[in-house]
Design an enzyme around this catalytic site. Structure first.
Site, PDB file in Angstrom:
ATOM      1  CB  VAL A   1     -10.543  36.452 -28.680  1.00 41.20           C
ATOM      2  CG1 VAL A   1     -11.448  35.293 -29.086  1.00 41.20           C
ATOM      3  CG2 VAL A   1      -9.293  35.939 -27.981  1.00 41.20           C
ATOM      4  CG  HIS A   2     -12.179  39.196 -34.352  1.00 37.14           C
ATOM      5  ND1 HIS A   2     -10.871  38.834 -34.545  1.00 37.14           N
ATOM      6  CD2 HIS A   2     -12.713  39.342 -35.594  1.00 37.14           C
ATOM      7  CE1 HIS A   2     -10.610  38.778 -35.835  1.00 37.14           C
ATOM      8  NE2 HIS A   2     -11.708  39.069 -36.495  1.00 37.14           N
ATOM      9  NE  ARG A   3      -9.839  35.052 -37.837  1.00 36.04           N
ATOM     10  CZ  ARG A   3     -10.119  35.694 -38.959  1.00 36.04           C
ATOM     11  NH1 ARG A   3     -11.325  35.563 -39.501  1.00 36.04           N
ATOM     12  NH2 ARG A   3      -9.228  36.448 -39.557  1.00 36.04           N
TER      13      ARG A   3
ATOM     14  NE  ARG B   1     -18.643  38.001 -34.259  1.00 33.95           N
ATOM     15  CZ  ARG B   1     -17.802  38.402 -35.201  1.00 33.95           C
ATOM     16  NH1 ARG B   1     -16.497  38.283 -35.006  1.00 33.95           N
ATOM     17  NH2 ARG B   1     -18.237  38.922 -36.319  1.00 33.95           N
TER      18      ARG B   1
ATOM     19  CG  ASP C   1      -9.384  35.467 -33.204  1.00 32.13           C
ATOM     20  OD1 ASP C   1      -9.145  36.694 -33.250  1.00 32.13           O
ATOM     21  OD2 ASP C   1     -10.456  35.008 -32.754  1.00 32.13           O
TER      22      ASP C   1
END
Length: 450
Positions: free
Chosen positions: A206-208, A239, A283
């Site tokens: 998950v990074h967006r 992030r 994602d």
């Protein structure tokens, strides 16, 4: 040819490495590597450069983090100085990050042609920064290397000159095919966690920005909490780590016994995790490609994707960050062996592992002929597009039309299906061609085709 290659993130290093590897056997190309520093963890950067035997970059812009505007602006200013110093004939970059946008703008505004690797991807979601970046970059690139035919058609729909568009496959698949066996041999990441490949493992990334809000992370964690049939291996993006901490969700994540929170992994370690998994929950666009190449189902934490080929094949399920959708999709994959079998058997739609080779061959064939120059439209001021139906039964090729002063930008078959206008393609009655040219050239083409 003097070629200046830019990378700014770890995925960009992975996907650019196959091109640099092929360039090393061509001494006639003098190239340099510039790292923009968009991913600014130097230890991780150096590890992945070492994995691909690339050594220290020739230039480092040290841009770091920041808002989209500040990061893009700083990268653009610093890239301009490197371009002026190195004086390349061509600049090249891969992907859709702020670094790529900055480099493309700096390059073209200095009159240096730009080549874009992984061109033509479209999610049609203008809330995604990456979609904005790639649309702009593609529109100003002199060479667009598209990973699939669908990506190439996207470029042609938007008016790209067909001579600038080349279907090459995806360089990320080159890297995966080269390093997957090494990952199986050398990486102990699974064993170091006290796990084995016999267990029901899943990869989670998950990074967006859209998935690192409190609302999105809460819903994703709620789904993971319900899915205790699987052990989730979760390399936490910087992030995402900061977001989990800021939203007070880090402790909640740590309490999930079947969720292993990992530091960002080296490339070969990540490949080992992915190939040992029953599925990927992600994602990431790159992970969608890698899952397809390895042959495991992918569940994408987005409402859309610029890799629709995997959805059409039935091996990628889009779920957004909706808890119920995530749980339902994961259980479908777990308990329906046909989905897993389909993922194993489907050929990878993103290439055969030779994209880097094709890109270098095209670069060599274009050496000395790529330039930005002002066109002359003395007769009408500017060209226009027109769609013309082919009515003649006499043989006529795309090349013949081009010799009349117009560019065939797209062909529609008798069934209405779009096709890339290859130069030797013979046109058939009942087909339609979209041409670009001055008014008199368009009229000449119309007479020839009707």
């Amino acid at each position: 040819m003097r070629l200046l290659v830019f990378v700014g993130t770890r995925p960009e290093i992975v996907k650019t490495a196959p091109i640099l590897e092929k360039l090393q056997v061509h001494p006639e190309v003098e190239w340099a590597l510039c790292y923009t520093g968009q991913h600014y963890d130097r230890m991780l950067r150096d590890a992945i450069l070492s994995d691909f035997n690339l050594g220290e970059p020739d230039f480092d812009l040290e841009v770091g983090s920041g808002s989209h505007a500040s990061q893009t602006g700083e990268a653009m200013v610093k890239a301009e100085q490197v371009i002026l110093t190195f004086k390349p004939d061509l600049c090249l970059a891969q992907g859709d990050t702020n670094s790529v946008l900055a480099v493309a703008l700096a390059s073209v505004k200095l009159g240096v042609p730009f080549a874009h690797v992984e061109a033509g991807l479209r999610s049609f979601d203008m809330t995604m920064p990456e979609e904005v970046n790639r649309r702009i970059v593609d529109s100003i690139s002199s060479l667009n290397f598209a990973p699939t035919e669908r990506a190439a058609l996207n470029l042609l729909y938007e008016g790209a000159d067909p001579s600038s568009v080349h279907v090459t496959g995806n360089t990320g698949i080159d890297a995966l095919m080269k390093y997957l066996e090494r990952a199986k041999r050398e990486s102990d990441v699974i064993e170091d966690l006290g796990l084995s490949e016999d267990m029901a493992l899943a990869t989670l990334t998950v990074h967006r920005p859209s998935n690192t809000t409190k609302h999105a992370l809460e819903r994703i964690l709620a789904a993971i909490e319900q899915l205790d049939e699987l052990i989730f291996l979760f390399p936490v993006h910087p992030r995402t780590y900061e977001a989990l901490k800021a939203h007070g969700l880090w402790k909640r994540a740590k309490k999930i016994e079947h969720l292993y929170l990992l530091k960002p992994l080296r490339y070969i370690d990540f490949l080992r995790v992915l190939q040992a998994s029953m599925l990927a929950l992600t994602d990431s666009g790159g992970v969608q490609e890698e899952a397809a190449a390895i042959g495991i189902p992918c569940i994408t934490l987005r409402k859309n994707t610029e890799r629709p080929e995997t959805v059409e094949l039935g091996t990628n399920i889009l779920v957004g960050c909706d808890t119920e959708r995530i749980v339902d999709a994961v259980k479908r994959v777990l308990y329906d062996p046909e989905i897993r079998e389909k993922a194993r058997e489907q050929p990878c739609p993103f290439g055969d592992g030779r994209a880097g080779e094709r890109i270098v061959e095209i670069l060599l064939s274009k050496s000395g002929s790529i330039e930005l120059k002002s066109p002359s439209f003395y007769r009408s001021g500017a060209p226009l597009f027109e769609l013309i139906e082919v009515k003649t039964e006499l043989p006529v090729t795309v090349d013949e039309i081009q010799e009349m002063g117009a560019i065939v930008t797209l062909i529609y078959t008798q069934e209405g299906r779009p096709e890339i206008p290859h130069i030797s393609r013979e046109l058939k009655a009942g087909e339609k061609v979209r041409v670009l040219g001055e008014a008199d050239a368009i009229e000449a083409v119309r007479r020839r085709l009707t």
